[in-house]
Design a protein around this motif. Structure first.
Motif, PDB file in Angstrom:
ATOM      1  N   HIS A 193      -0.465  -7.386  -1.215  1.00  0.00           N
ATOM      2  CA  HIS A 193      -1.798  -6.789  -1.338  1.00  0.00           C
ATOM      3  C   HIS A 193      -2.270  -6.368   0.046  1.00  0.00           C
ATOM      4  N   HIS A 194      -2.862  -5.195   0.113  1.00  0.00           N
ATOM      5  CA  HIS A 194      -3.211  -4.620   1.419  1.00  0.00           C
ATOM      6  C   HIS A 194      -4.112  -5.520   2.249  1.00  0.00           C
ATOM      7  N   SER A 195      -4.963  -6.328   1.586  1.00  0.00           N
ATOM      8  CA  SER A 195      -5.935  -7.139   2.322  1.00  0.00           C
ATOM      9  C   SER A 195      -5.286  -8.225   3.173  1.00  0.00           C
ATOM     10  N   VAL A 197      -2.432  -7.798   4.930  1.00  0.00           N
ATOM     11  CA  VAL A 197      -1.597  -7.221   5.992  1.00  0.00           C
ATOM     12  C   VAL A 197      -2.330  -7.201   7.331  1.00  0.00           C
ATOM     13  N   VAL A 214       2.559  -1.882   0.398  1.00  0.00           N
ATOM     14  CA  VAL A 214       1.219  -2.415   0.122  1.00  0.00           C
ATOM     15  C   VAL A 214       0.632  -1.827  -1.155  1.00  0.00           C
ATOM     16  N   TRP A 215      -0.195  -2.624  -1.809  1.00  0.00           N
ATOM     17  CA  TRP A 215      -0.924  -2.202  -3.001  1.00  0.00           C
ATOM     18  C   TRP A 215      -2.331  -2.784  -2.926  1.00  0.00           C
ATOM     19  N   THR A 216      -3.245  -2.235  -3.636  1.00  0.00           N
ATOM     20  CA  THR A 216      -3.414  -0.905  -4.168  1.00  0.00           C
ATOM     21  C   THR A 216      -4.545  -0.295  -3.353  1.00  0.00           C
ATOM     22  N   VAL A 217      -4.305   0.844  -2.703  1.00  0.00           N
ATOM     23  CA  VAL A 217      -5.248   1.434  -1.754  1.00  0.00           C
ATOM     24  C   VAL A 217      -5.697   2.794  -2.293  1.00  0.00           C
ATOM     25  N   TYR A 226      -3.474   1.976   6.898  1.00  0.00           N
ATOM     26  CA  TYR A 226      -2.144   1.436   6.605  1.00  0.00           C
ATOM     27  C   TYR A 226      -1.029   2.395   7.011  1.00  0.00           C
ATOM     28  N   VAL A 231       3.237   0.957   7.373  1.00  0.00           N
ATOM     29  CA  VAL A 231       3.786   0.441   6.121  1.00  0.00           C
ATOM     30  C   VAL A 231       4.779   1.449   5.547  1.00  0.00           C
ATOM     31  N   ILE A 234       2.593   3.060   0.178  1.00  0.00           N
ATOM     32  CA  ILE A 234       1.237   2.747  -0.260  1.00  0.00           C
ATOM     33  C   ILE A 234       1.157   3.029  -1.754  1.00  0.00           C
ATOM     34  N   THR A 236      -1.125   3.579  -4.938  1.00  0.00           N
ATOM     35  CA  THR A 236      -2.485   4.070  -5.116  1.00  0.00           C
ATOM     36  C   THR A 236      -2.678   4.651  -6.507  1.00  0.00           C
TER      37      THR A 236
END
Length: 250
Positions: A193-195, A197, A214-217, A226, A231, A234, A236
């Protein structure tokens, strides 16, 4: 920017389409995604289907479990699904209905496994369509990743981050453990999860050649963050926004 622009991964239901539908997959492809992500479960008779949850409700209000229902029974049923402002009646879609779309496009599919039972059935279909180079598994924390490696070592897979590690351990310890688990299970990267990283994770993962997905932006400002971190992908729902950002940054 440290690396090339990340792969653009379309989350199921991207661009305001309904999750787990062929329309969602087609839309992701049309908007320029490199990778299409879909959730996979199996029915009582072992048919891989596109679904996040096991429990569904028919238009008649009957509650049923996918894992306790054969696909022959499911194919006769319609389900009322509400997703944000969308409200539609759909049928359960088989993984086998989706794979030819990906195969023909030349793109890649990210099969987000929701149960261990989906490993062998999903990989069997990937092999049937000759798509080992166009598919990889996610949804695999360490135990499922190890099982996937034991059952089908030829399929690529990401290690899904155990968020509890980052809640209970100092960041560096959780980061190192995650990367060690990925290597132990022969995963080609980590899915996070992006938070969670941070630059520290990116630097450490790069030092041992582990790409970070990373997910989900969905917001452009965060997408740029990101991208700048380097990364590899991404995920999305806003595929058009990420495609436009790529065009501007190149």
């Amino acid at each position: 920017m440290k690396y090339r622009f990340p792969l653009i991964t379309a989350h199921c239901g991207s661009m305001n389409t309904l999750d787990h539908t062929l329309h969602s997959v087609q839309t992701g492809l049309q908007f320029g995604a490199d990778v299409l992500e879909e959730d996979v479960r199996v029915t009582k008779d072992g048919i891989p289907v596109l679904a996040h949850d096991d429990e569904w409700i028919t238009v008649e209000g009957e509650k049923l479990s996918l894992s306790q229902t054969s696909f022959e029974e499911l194919r006769e049923l319609r389900f009322e699904v509400t997703q944000g402002e969308l409200r539609e009646t759909i049928q359960i879609c088989r993984l086998e209905d989706m794979l030819p779309l990906i195969q023909a496009s030349g793109k890649v599919v990210n099969l987000d496994l929701k149960v261990d039972e989906s490993i062998e059935t999903a990989v069997a279909l990937v092999k049937k369509y000759g798509m080992l180079s166009q598919a990889f598994l996610s949804g695999c924390e360490i135990e499922r990743a190890m099982l996937a490696q034991q059952l089908n070592p030829e399929i690529r897979k990401l290690l899904n981050t155990d968020h509890n590690l980052f809640r209970t351990l100092p960041y560096r310890e959780a980061m190192v453990q995650t990367c060690e688990d990925a290597l132990a299970a022969s995963c080609f990267g980590i899915n996070i999860h992006h938070s969670i990283v941070r630059q520290e994770l990116m630097d450490y993962a790069a030092s041992i050649d582990l790409p970070v997905y990373v997910w989900t932006v969905n917001e452009e400002e965060m997408m740029r963050t990101y991208v700048d971190l380097g990364v590899a992908s991404i995920t999305t729902r806003n595929v058009a926004g990420l495609v436009q950002l790529k065009q501007r940054m190149q």
